[in-house]
Design a protein around this motif. Structure first.
Motif, short mmCIF file in Angstrom:
data_model
loop_
_atom_site.label_atom_id
_atom_site.label_comp_id
_atom_site.label_asym_id
_atom_site.label_seq_id
_atom_site.Cartn_x
_atom_site.Cartn_y
_atom_site.Cartn_z
N PRO A 82 -25.63 19.99 36.91
CA PRO A 82 -26.44 18.90 37.38
C PRO A 82 -27.71 18.84 36.74
CG PRO A 82 -25.31 20.12 39.23
CD PRO A 82 -25.02 21.04 38.00
N GLY A 83 -28.29 17.69 36.36
CA GLY A 83 -29.47 17.50 35.90
C GLY A 83 -29.42 17.98 34.41
N GLU A 84 -28.50 18.62 33.86
CA GLU A 84 -28.49 19.21 32.33
C GLU A 84 -28.09 17.96 31.50
OE1 GLU A 84 -25.51 21.73 29.48
OE2 GLU A 84 -25.26 21.85 31.59
N GLU A 85 -29.06 17.86 30.35
CA GLU A 85 -28.70 16.74 29.22
C GLU A 85 -27.21 17.08 28.64
OE1 GLU A 85 -30.77 15.07 25.22
OE2 GLU A 85 -31.83 16.58 26.31
N ALA A 86 -26.38 16.00 28.75
CA ALA A 86 -25.14 15.97 28.03
C ALA A 86 -25.10 16.57 26.48
CB ALA A 86 -24.34 14.85 28.36
N GLY A 87 -24.37 17.79 26.40
CA GLY A 87 -24.43 18.30 25.07
C GLY A 87 -23.07 17.70 24.49
N GLU A 88 -22.97 18.17 23.23
CA GLU A 88 -22.11 17.29 22.26
C GLU A 88 -20.67 17.69 22.80
OE1 GLU A 88 -22.50 15.39 19.40
OE2 GLU A 88 -24.17 15.04 20.64
N ASP A 89 -20.47 18.90 23.44
CA ASP A 89 -19.23 19.70 23.83
C ASP A 89 -18.88 19.36 25.28
OD1 ASP A 89 -21.32 21.06 25.08
OD2 ASP A 89 -20.17 23.01 24.76
N THR A 90 -19.67 18.27 25.97
CA THR A 90 -19.38 18.11 27.24
C THR A 90 -18.33 17.04 27.54
OG1 THR A 90 -21.24 16.52 27.28
CG2 THR A 90 -21.60 19.03 28.10
N VAL A 91 -17.62 16.85 28.46
CA VAL A 91 -16.59 15.86 28.61
C VAL A 91 -17.05 14.49 28.72
CG1 VAL A 91 -14.95 15.13 30.44
CG2 VAL A 91 -14.76 17.46 29.97
N PRO A 92 -18.15 14.08 29.32
CA PRO A 92 -18.67 12.79 29.34
C PRO A 92 -18.97 12.19 27.94
CG PRO A 92 -19.95 14.07 31.09
CD PRO A 92 -19.16 14.97 30.37
N VAL A 93 -19.74 13.09 26.86
CA VAL A 93 -20.00 12.56 25.47
C VAL A 93 -18.52 12.62 24.78
CG1 VAL A 93 -20.85 13.56 23.47
CG2 VAL A 93 -22.03 13.95 25.56
N LEU A 94 -17.58 13.37 24.98
CA LEU A 94 -16.37 13.18 24.40
C LEU A 94 -15.82 11.86 24.75
CD1 LEU A 94 -15.10 17.05 24.55
CD2 LEU A 94 -15.86 15.61 22.50
N LEU A 95 -15.74 11.70 25.95
CA LEU A 95 -15.05 10.46 26.57
C LEU A 95 -15.90 9.23 25.71
CD1 LEU A 95 -14.17 11.13 30.15
CD2 LEU A 95 -12.46 10.87 28.35
N GLY A 96 -17.15 9.49 25.84
CA GLY A 96 -18.12 8.27 25.45
C GLY A 96 -17.71 7.92 24.04
N ARG A 97 -17.43 8.82 23.25
CA ARG A 97 -17.15 8.70 21.99
C ARG A 97 -15.98 7.95 21.77
NH1 ARG A 97 -18.09 14.76 19.62
NH2 ARG A 97 -20.58 14.75 19.49
N ALA A 98 -14.96 8.32 22.49
CA ALA A 98 -13.65 7.59 22.36
C ALA A 98 -13.81 6.32 22.98
CB ALA A 98 -12.74 8.34 23.28
N LEU A 99 -15.09 5.90 23.47
CA LEU A 99 -15.24 4.51 23.95
C LEU A 99 -15.80 3.56 22.58
CD1 LEU A 99 -16.75 4.70 27.43
CD2 LEU A 99 -14.46 4.18 27.07
N THR A 100 -16.06 4.22 21.73
CA THR A 100 -16.64 3.93 20.40
C THR A 100 -15.69 3.47 19.46
OG1 THR A 100 -17.43 5.45 19.34
CG2 THR A 100 -19.02 4.93 20.98
N THR A 101 -14.57 3.67 19.72
CA THR A 101 -13.41 3.73 18.63
C THR A 101 -12.80 2.49 19.12
OG1 THR A 101 -11.64 4.84 19.90
CG2 THR A 101 -13.15 6.03 18.63
N PRO A 102 -11.76 1.89 18.23
CA PRO A 102 -10.81 0.58 19.03
C PRO A 102 -10.04 0.90 20.10
CG PRO A 102 -10.76 1.13 16.31
CD PRO A 102 -11.28 2.41 17.02
N LEU A 103 -10.11 2.09 20.59
CA LEU A 103 -9.21 2.50 21.68
C LEU A 103 -9.19 1.57 22.89
CD1 LEU A 103 -6.98 4.35 22.81
CD2 LEU A 103 -8.66 6.03 23.45
N PRO A 104 -10.56 1.46 23.23
CA PRO A 104 -10.74 0.51 24.35
C PRO A 104 -9.91 -0.86 24.44
CG PRO A 104 -12.78 1.51 24.13
CD PRO A 104 -11.76 1.79 23.19
N GLU A 105 -10.23 -1.53 23.16
CA GLU A 105 -9.78 -2.84 23.11
C GLU A 105 -8.28 -2.94 22.93
OE1 GLU A 105 -11.08 -5.79 23.66
OE2 GLU A 105 -12.71 -4.44 24.25
N LEU A 106 -7.62 -1.93 22.53
CA LEU A 106 -6.17 -1.62 22.20
C LEU A 106 -5.70 -1.37 23.70
CD1 LEU A 106 -5.89 0.65 19.12
CD2 LEU A 106 -5.33 -1.61 19.24
N MET A 107 -6.34 -0.53 24.44
CA MET A 107 -5.69 -0.42 25.98
C MET A 107 -6.13 -1.75 26.89
SD MET A 107 -4.54 2.52 25.84
CE MET A 107 -3.97 2.47 27.67
N ARG A 108 -7.06 -2.33 26.40
CA ARG A 108 -6.97 -3.86 27.20
C ARG A 108 -6.03 -4.60 26.77
NH1 ARG A 108 -11.47 -5.73 29.31
NH2 ARG A 108 -12.95 -4.42 27.96
#
Length: 219
Positions: A82-108
């Motif tokens: 809690p309160g830690e800055e999200a690092g490159e190996d954290t789940v939120p960052v990894l999911l966030g990266r997936a959101l920058t790919t074509p995946l969200p629109e394909l899933m839509r």
């Protein structure tokens, strides 16, 4: 019954492999009535997961118009304090990266197709929720992500597997086994699902939640 399992950089290997093996066993048990493949938004490529650099190969591009199921896994990484800055190996960052790919629109597109149904394991539902695709839908995810579902407009249900019609979600990582068996049970039948369950020496846990029957009275 055809299932496309999506790979993205940082995916959780067990979220993928557990349902893949269950569904592949279903293929054997049905003489080929079930098929399953690994895909990615970018097309055929080697995709590195978030656990120990394990790499799997996507053999095709995700086709949002192919009738059947699309299964989205979660990511594997640190949760962070809690309160830690999200690092490159954290789940939120990894999911966030997936959101920058074509995946969200394909899933839509997949979720708008009348002949396509979607399944998720663990953080896969969180990924779709973060993309704004689960508003008003009942779903589950890893227990640490339930608040995120509610915050994005989804209706979080604390169950191992939640069947919301054309959206079926699994909770924590090992729920991929139960979700895969539920898909076989639902789409093919209980005899095949039971045979695969026996083959894997795995007993499904909990009751699959559906919006059926009367509302329970508060205890």
């Amino acid at each position: 019954m055809h299932v496309q399992i999506v790979l993205f950089d940082g995916f959780d290997p067990l979220d993928v492999v557990a349902p893949f093996e269950v569904l592949h066993a279903g293929r054997t048990a049905t003489g080929g009535a079930v098929s399953v493949e690994l895909v990615s938004a970018e097309g055929p490529r080697e995709v590195t997961g978030g656990t120990g650099g394990l790499t799997l190969r996507a053999t095709a591009a995700l086709d949002p118009g192919r009738p059947g199921w699309v299964l989205v896994p979660g990511a594997s990484g640190r949760i962070g304090e809690p309160g830690e800055e999200a690092g490159e190996d954290t789940v939120p960052v990894l999911l966030g990266r997936a959101l920058t790919t074509p995946l969200p629109e394909l899933m839509r597109a997949a979720m708008a197709h009348p002949e396509v149904m979607v399944a998720t394991v663990c953080g896969g539902s969180a990924l779709l929720a973060m993309a704004g695709l689960l508003e008003g839908r009942r779903a589950t995810t890893h227990h640490l992500g339930m608040d995120l579902l509610d915050a994005t407009g989804a209706r979080a249900v604390d169950a191992r597997v939640v069947d919301d019609g054309d959206l079926v979600s699994g909770a924590g990582v090992t729920s991929g086994l139960d979700l895969g068996l539920h898909l076989l049970d639902r789409e093919i039948g209980p005899r095949v699902a039971h045979a695969v369950e026996e083959l894997f020496a795995h007993e499904r846990r909990g009751i699959v939640w559906r919006a059926r029957g009367p509302e329970p009275v508060a205890f």
